[in-house]
Design a protein around this motif. Sequence first.
Motif, PDB file in Angstrom:
ATOM      1  N   PRO A 154       0.835  -1.217   0.000  1.00  0.00           N
ATOM      2  CA  PRO A 154       0.000   0.000   0.000  1.00  0.00           C
ATOM      3  C   PRO A 154       0.861   1.254   0.000  1.00  0.00           C
ATOM      4  CG  PRO A 154      -0.800  -1.584   1.607  1.00  0.00           C
ATOM      5  CD  PRO A 154       0.514  -2.102   1.131  1.00  0.00           C
ATOM      6  N   VAL A 155       0.479   2.241  -0.805  1.00  0.00           N
ATOM      7  CA  VAL A 155       1.257   3.456  -0.986  1.00  0.00           C
ATOM      8  C   VAL A 155       0.498   4.633  -0.400  1.00  0.00           C
ATOM      9  CG1 VAL A 155       2.380   4.955  -2.656  1.00  0.00           C
ATOM     10  CG2 VAL A 155       2.262   2.506  -3.084  1.00  0.00           C
ATOM     11  N   ASP A 156       1.229   5.470   0.324  1.00  0.00           N
ATOM     12  CA  ASP A 156       0.642   6.669   0.910  1.00  0.00           C
ATOM     13  C   ASP A 156       0.886   7.852  -0.022  1.00  0.00           C
ATOM     14  OD1 ASP A 156       1.251   9.162   3.051  1.00  0.00           O
ATOM     15  OD2 ASP A 156      -0.545   7.958   3.419  1.00  0.00           O
ATOM     16  N   ARG A 157      -0.138   8.687  -0.190  1.00  0.00           N
ATOM     17  CA  ARG A 157      -0.021   9.824  -1.099  1.00  0.00           C
ATOM     18  C   ARG A 157       1.061  10.795  -0.638  1.00  0.00           C
ATOM     19  NH1 ARG A 157      -3.290  12.225  -5.026  1.00  0.00           N
ATOM     20  NH2 ARG A 157      -2.905  14.465  -5.310  1.00  0.00           N
ATOM     21  N   ALA A 158       1.223  10.938   0.662  1.00  0.00           N
ATOM     22  CA  ALA A 158       2.245  11.847   1.178  1.00  0.00           C
ATOM     23  C   ALA A 158       3.645  11.377   0.791  1.00  0.00           C
ATOM     24  CB  ALA A 158       2.117  11.968   2.699  1.00  0.00           C
ATOM     25  N   ASP A 159       3.854  10.063   0.810  1.00  0.00           N
ATOM     26  CA  ASP A 159       5.165   9.538   0.417  1.00  0.00           C
ATOM     27  C   ASP A 159       5.453   9.821  -1.055  1.00  0.00           C
ATOM     28  OD1 ASP A 159       5.496   8.593   2.969  1.00  0.00           O
ATOM     29  OD2 ASP A 159       4.762   6.574   2.504  1.00  0.00           O
ATOM     30  N   ILE A 160       4.427   9.650  -1.880  1.00  0.00           N
ATOM     31  CA  ILE A 160       4.594   9.932  -3.310  1.00  0.00           C
ATOM     32  C   ILE A 160       4.871  11.412  -3.526  1.00  0.00           C
ATOM     33  CG2 ILE A 160       3.485   9.865  -5.564  1.00  0.00           C
ATOM     34  CD1 ILE A 160       4.233   7.137  -4.557  1.00  0.00           C
ATOM     35  N   THR A 161       4.183  12.261  -2.768  1.00  0.00           N
ATOM     36  CA  THR A 161       4.388  13.705  -2.909  1.00  0.00           C
ATOM     37  C   THR A 161       5.825  14.076  -2.562  1.00  0.00           C
ATOM     38  OG1 THR A 161       2.061  14.116  -2.368  1.00  0.00           O
ATOM     39  CG2 THR A 161       3.580  15.974  -2.183  1.00  0.00           C
ATOM     40  N   ASN A 162       6.312  13.578  -1.453  1.00  0.00           N
ATOM     41  CA  ASN A 162       7.695  13.869  -1.058  1.00  0.00           C
ATOM     42  C   ASN A 162       8.693  13.373  -2.101  1.00  0.00           C
ATOM     43  OD1 ASN A 162       6.812  15.031   1.336  1.00  0.00           O
ATOM     44  ND2 ASN A 162       6.945  13.091   2.472  1.00  0.00           N
ATOM     45  N   LEU A 163       8.406  12.202  -2.661  1.00  0.00           N
ATOM     46  CA  LEU A 163       9.306  11.644  -3.683  1.00  0.00           C
ATOM     47  C   LEU A 163       9.333  12.530  -4.926  1.00  0.00           C
ATOM     48  CD1 LEU A 163       9.688   7.964  -4.696  1.00  0.00           C
ATOM     49  CD2 LEU A 163       9.078   9.602  -6.452  1.00  0.00           C
ATOM     50  N   LEU A 164       8.162  12.975  -5.384  1.00  0.00           N
ATOM     51  CA  LEU A 164       8.111  13.780  -6.604  1.00  0.00           C
ATOM     52  C   LEU A 164       8.652  15.183  -6.385  1.00  0.00           C
ATOM     53  CD1 LEU A 164       4.718  12.683  -8.212  1.00  0.00           C
ATOM     54  CD2 LEU A 164       7.023  12.048  -8.868  1.00  0.00           C
ATOM     55  N   VAL A 165       8.560  15.699  -5.175  1.00  0.00           N
ATOM     56  CA  VAL A 165       9.174  16.999  -4.894  1.00  0.00           C
ATOM     57  C   VAL A 165      10.686  16.911  -5.082  1.00  0.00           C
ATOM     58  CG1 VAL A 165       9.674  18.653  -3.064  1.00  0.00           C
ATOM     59  CG2 VAL A 165       7.344  17.859  -3.412  1.00  0.00           C
ATOM     60  N   GLN A 166      11.279  15.814  -4.627  1.00  0.00           N
ATOM     61  CA  GLN A 166      12.714  15.616  -4.851  1.00  0.00           C
ATOM     62  C   GLN A 166      13.031  15.476  -6.333  1.00  0.00           C
ATOM     63  OE1 GLN A 166      15.195  15.748  -2.565  1.00  0.00           O
ATOM     64  NE2 GLN A 166      13.600  16.382  -1.112  1.00  0.00           N
ATOM     65  N   ASP A 182      -1.278   0.315  -9.352  1.00  0.00           N
ATOM     66  CA  ASP A 182      -1.716   1.124  -8.208  1.00  0.00           C
ATOM     67  C   ASP A 182      -0.730   2.254  -7.937  1.00  0.00           C
ATOM     68  OD1 ASP A 182      -3.898  -0.520  -7.935  1.00  0.00           O
ATOM     69  OD2 ASP A 182      -2.948  -1.820  -6.445  1.00  0.00           O
ATOM     70  N   SER A 183       0.536   1.920  -7.823  1.00  0.00           N
ATOM     71  CA  SER A 183       1.541   2.943  -7.559  1.00  0.00           C
ATOM     72  C   SER A 183       1.687   3.900  -8.734  1.00  0.00           C
ATOM     73  CB  SER A 183       2.898   2.292  -7.267  1.00  0.00           C
ATOM     74  OG  SER A 183       2.820   1.424  -6.164  1.00  0.00           O
ATOM     75  N   GLY A 184       1.600   3.368  -9.957  1.00  0.00           N
ATOM     76  CA  GLY A 184       1.781   4.198 -11.133  1.00  0.00           C
ATOM     77  C   GLY A 184       0.739   5.286 -11.264  1.00  0.00           C
ATOM     78  N   PHE A 185      -0.528   4.938 -11.070  1.00  0.00           N
ATOM     79  CA  PHE A 185      -1.571   5.950 -11.185  1.00  0.00           C
ATOM     80  C   PHE A 185      -1.496   6.960 -10.042  1.00  0.00           C
ATOM     81  CE2 PHE A 185      -3.663   2.770 -13.969  1.00  0.00           C
ATOM     82  CZ  PHE A 185      -3.856   3.576 -15.067  1.00  0.00           C
ATOM     83  N   MET A 186      -1.075   6.518  -8.878  1.00  0.00           N
ATOM     84  CA  MET A 186      -0.872   7.458  -7.780  1.00  0.00           C
ATOM     85  C   MET A 186       0.222   8.470  -8.140  1.00  0.00           C
ATOM     86  SD  MET A 186      -1.648   8.375  -4.615  1.00  0.00           S
ATOM     87  CE  MET A 186      -2.384   6.950  -3.791  1.00  0.00           C
TER      88      MET A 186
END
Length: 873
Positions: A154-166, A182-186
């Motif tokens: 399971p992926v958390d949106r906050a984790d994806i946000t932090n990753l894409l900010v980097q 699942d992860s890709g569309f997130m």
Amino acid sequence: MEQAVKDVNANTSILHGTKLVLHMQDSNCSGFLGMIQSLRFMETDVAAIIGPQSSVVAHIISHVANELRVPLVSFAATDPTLTSLQFPFFVRTTQSDLYQMTAVAEIIDYYGWKEVIAIYIDDDYGRNGVSVLDDQLAARRCKISYKAAIKSGPVDRADITNLLVQVALMQSRVIVLHTNPDSGFMVFNVAHYLGMTTNGYVWIATDWLSSVLDSTALPSETMDILQGVLVLRQHTPDSDRKKAFSSWWKNFTGGSLGLHSYGLYAYDSIFLLAHALDAFFSQGGIVSCTNYTSLRDDKPGGLNLDAMSIFDNGTLLLKNIERIDFVGLTGPVKFTSDRSLVRPAYDVINVVGTGVHRVGYWSNYSGLSIVTPEILYTKPANKSSANQHLHSVIWPGDTLSKPRGWVFPNNGRQLRIGVPIRVGFREFVSPVRGTDMFKGFCIDVFTAAVNLLPYAVPYRFVPFGNGRENPSYTELVNLITTGYFDGAVGDIAITTNRTKSVDFTQPYAASGLVVVAPFKKINSGGWSFLRPFTPLMWTVTACFFFFIGIVVWILEHRINDEFRGPPKQQFITILWFSLSTLFFSHRENTMSTLGRLVVLIWLFVVLIINSSYTASLTSILTVQQLSSPISGIESLKNSDERIGFQVGSFAESYLAEDIGIPEKRLVRLGSPEEYAKALQLGSKNGGVGAIVDERPYIEIFLSTQCTFKIVGQEFTRSGWGFAFPRDSPLAVDLSTAILQLSETGDLQRIHDKWMTISSCSLDHSEIDSDRLQLKSFWGLFLLCGMACFLALVIHFVQIMVRMRHAPPPPEAASNSSSISGRFQRFLSLIDEKEESPRSERRKRNGDEVSADHQLNGRHPKRIQFDLTPNSNT
């Protein structure tokens, strides 16, 4: 798979009545559950395992399959590390990610991008796929500049946000997404929210996205997020059977569930097993199992594994699987020697509007093309760059213009540009007192080129050197490779060794090594007329004059009275004739054909020599002549003179390593003042005999020092450029800007601003030899000598023929048979007077005048009578 089993059982040509039974277990993409379910299979007599869909589960189950000798046929495990070497009973009936990542790398190379960012799921599937991508990019001089891993599960949106900010803070704007749906569309949702799906970005998704697009109708909001994305899809050739099955599938599902490539591979996997089992049974194979006893333990508390069994004939079935060759829904189903499917290929599709648009194909056979791989298979393989093509792509931001693929990192960091602190020749680069700025020719060129770029470049100059002597430019370039500097600006020569570690821009200034030496003026004196020719030239010319006189005398002596007489008179005639040809004033007429030929060629040679001598003497008497004991790099190398070079320049290594001059002869100099002082002292007084340096420095030096000149020619060809790390896109863009500066004339104007040359620096500054060498005329002398030799050979042959046929005189008949007698006869024939052909013709025509008339200088008179009748007579 269920439909495939039905079709197999309905086909009487396969298995011949034996029913194929399919048992399913759901591992929920869990490695632990997959292992448990596979062990449950081993409690029954199982001939093969199909699946799983997850590479992680496939890794675990492969160990079970190997141990129990049951073929594991997977239509969806694409992890490239799942190989037959490690897992002998693993059979992949789909394409490995090795080929998919090769296709991604070739797309990146096709568009000219050098750095990419990889976002991947942190499991065997994601890590190993990106590892292969890294290798494939490195083979094309590209690289993954940043790897961003997403935890599995399971992926958390906050984790994806932090990753894409980097990711947004990175330089590269080309992103490869290798995850699960699942992860890709997130990731796409958050990227759209952060503005990372707009103009300037490039998104390349692996075949996880195409599987979803082909099987499910996505809502319009999701399709809007995916606009401009490039996607790979496993290529399955069109066929009547595939079209019929797709039509049946559409009717069967009511159009609610599409058919993607993995579904087609699953269908073909069932048929593959059916054909293999059919061959297995025809060879007498039976499905029999033996209890697995390797883990038995008679002690209390031991594991109870009595239910597990080993497939006795699993190896035989595996061999039949390897030999499979049939045509399925996905095309030819056949394995290579490493147990990979033949003809791996992918469709390259572009998400546009509410659907997808195919922009081309990739095949391991011919690379990228707009022609289907099936057509290319009929032609010779051609992976040349000129043969790689794709249709136009609509990129994120709804643009057809190819994105640049990189920007300067949006992290507030400026580029550190190293600038050398020079001691001498500060016209090129020098610090501005009291500031951290620099000025000079090189700085102005760099600033003008940066201003032409279509984007802003945040940079700051960082001084390099101690300010007491010129720094080592090689060390400056090496600091770029270590990451201390992001680039280097200055008078940096582009050399072979430096290009091995960094990339240079287009040269903005021509450069090359030249030799500078003192000179002295030569005034014309009383013997200046001898200077046009070298002593050897004078000697050869004089010898040829005498030689021509002798040749003409030999050819004319027998038939021409002017070349006969006493020996003293004949010797004077030879000298007078040969020397008088210098002024074309010879009075003696040549009567023989061979003599005339020799004289004609010799007069042509004399004409060329006269003209050259006159031109050279005129130059000596009218133009100021300069002389130097050193004529170029070769004479400098062969001498024992000390040689000066500029501190920090590559000239030191070039002279010592490439030319082979001993280091004890090399003298370090740091400024124009040191140049002048060392040259004035000379090599014998602690100075130098010559200086070797690059032409731009020498031009500045000679602008104020008119007592030294360039000797010889420029013996290396190079240029100055700005240095950046390997594969830096900034080097490419600055090269374009420098060319634009050159075309508009701005580069020349900057040059004239900083390097105004005085009149004494370049006018007649290069000293070359002005004396005429023998090598300039050897062709003429060779031509004349050959003509003389040929004429003499013909003349002597004629005499020998005459001696052979003419009887000897009575006084010589007694000793005519001896060698001395024949030689005397030969010499007498050479000296014998022979009537000229003209005289002989006169005798035959009866027109010979009397000797008395010839002596008196009178000719016979003829009296003409007028016999016209007179009427009065």
